[in-house]
Scaffold this motif. Structure first.
Motif, mmCIF file in Angstrom:
data_model
loop_
_atom_site.group_PDB
_atom_site.id
_atom_site.type_symbol
_atom_site.label_atom_id
_atom_site.label_comp_id
_atom_site.label_asym_id
_atom_site.label_seq_id
_atom_site.Cartn_x
_atom_site.Cartn_y
_atom_site.Cartn_z
ATOM 1 N N LEU A 146 0.835 -1.193 0.000
ATOM 2 C CA LEU A 146 0.000 0.000 0.000
ATOM 3 C C LEU A 146 0.876 1.251 0.000
ATOM 4 N N GLY A 149 -3.889 5.828 0.615
ATOM 5 C CA GLY A 149 -5.291 5.473 0.780
ATOM 6 C C GLY A 149 -5.998 6.492 1.642
ATOM 7 N N ASP A 164 -11.742 7.925 -1.617
ATOM 8 C CA ASP A 164 -11.885 6.491 -1.369
ATOM 9 C C ASP A 164 -11.159 5.735 -2.483
ATOM 10 N N ALA A 165 -9.856 5.807 -2.442
ATOM 11 C CA ALA A 165 -8.999 5.165 -3.438
ATOM 12 C C ALA A 165 -7.739 4.680 -2.743
ATOM 13 N N ARG A 166 -7.263 3.531 -3.173
ATOM 14 C CA ARG A 166 -6.032 2.982 -2.615
ATOM 15 C C ARG A 166 -5.068 2.679 -3.750
ATOM 16 N N TYR A 168 -1.500 0.775 -4.758
ATOM 17 C CA TYR A 168 -0.549 -0.255 -4.362
ATOM 18 C C TYR A 168 0.540 -0.373 -5.419
ATOM 19 N N ARG A 186 -16.509 -2.288 -6.623
ATOM 20 C CA ARG A 186 -15.238 -1.591 -6.723
ATOM 21 C C ARG A 186 -14.686 -1.706 -8.149
ATOM 22 N N ASP A 234 -7.270 0.720 -6.482
ATOM 23 C CA ASP A 234 -8.563 0.204 -6.045
ATOM 24 C C ASP A 234 -9.473 1.418 -5.858
#
Length: 236
Positions: A146, A149, A164-166, A168, A186, A234
């Motif tokens: 990660l 986020g 609201d996003a991640r 990686y 998602r 994500d």
């Protein structure tokens, strides 16, 4: 569903000192079919010549993330932040109510290659902020590490962004497999930084991207002799 975005179809600008490939519409490159994906607005694949860079310029209401692949990148902004970063470091700036910054290559002989990412925030007029987090290369090998986020990382440090996003990053050796479940509702975006990966059986080469929707699981397989590195987003 997986929709490929081939590297050869990206926008391109060669300014001599800057060679930049645009996954989505940016600056003079405009394609109504590629204005972004969900909250992901910009992925620029930039190579900057030694001693050159972007002069002071302003931003507001955008999450701006830099990830260096090769070389060094120097950052300076109106908040008083002065930093130089290299590979295995995530740099995140929330422009919020407004910020002025510059980026340049401090080396006299080595180009810098980095990805600049913009994510549209879920709220406007936040207080501007800067974050920088480094990690060991082993943390991204064979797994999704990660980078950023909406909340601090539970087990590893990550930048906090207002969306609201991640984001990686992962490295895979040839034949190495990584599985990532996708929650219902998602979306995902995969961007190959170097090498080549197979995504659910589809080949993605360096610079390729892929939009993901309605996939219960993503299966990544390393497919390059020298390994592969990619970013996975994500997204809501």
């Amino acid at each position: 569903m997986i929709t490929l975005r081939p590297n050869t179809e990206r926008g391109h600008a060669d300014h001599g000192w800057l060679n930049s490939w645009h996954t989505f519409s940016f600056a003079s490159y405009h394609d109504p079919a590629h204005m972004g994906f969900r909250a992901l607005r910009v992925i620029n694949d930039d190579r900057v010549a030694p001693g050159k860079g972007f002069g002071a310029h302003a931003h507001r209401d955008m999450e701006i993330i830099s990830y260096v692949l090769e070389g060094r990148l120097a950052h300076k902004d109106s908040m008083g932040e002065r930093h130089t970063i290299g590979p295995n470091t995530i740099q995140a700036m929330s422009a919020g109510t407004g910020i002025v910054h510059s980026e340049f290559n401090p080396s006299e002989d080595v180009p810098v290659h980095f990805l600049q990412i913009w994510i549209e925030p879920a709220m406007e007029d936040v207080e501007p902020s800067y974050q920088q987090i480094s990690f060991e290369p082993a943390e991204k090998r064979g797994r999704l590490r990660l980078l950023a986020g909406p909340h601090p990382g539970d087990t590893e440090a990550a930048a906090v962004i207002h969306q609201d996003a991640r984001i990686y990053v992962a490295e895979l050796a040839t034949g190495e497999i990584l599985r990532q479940p996708m929650a219902a509702g998602r979306f995902g975006w995969v961007q190959v930084a170097r090498g080549e990966v197979m995504l659910n059986g589809q080949k993605l080469a360096e610079g390729d991207g892929a939009a993901v929707s309605d996939e219960p699981e993503l299966v990544f397989t390393g497919n390059a002799a020298k390994g592969a590195e990619f970013l996975f987003f994500d997204l809501a």
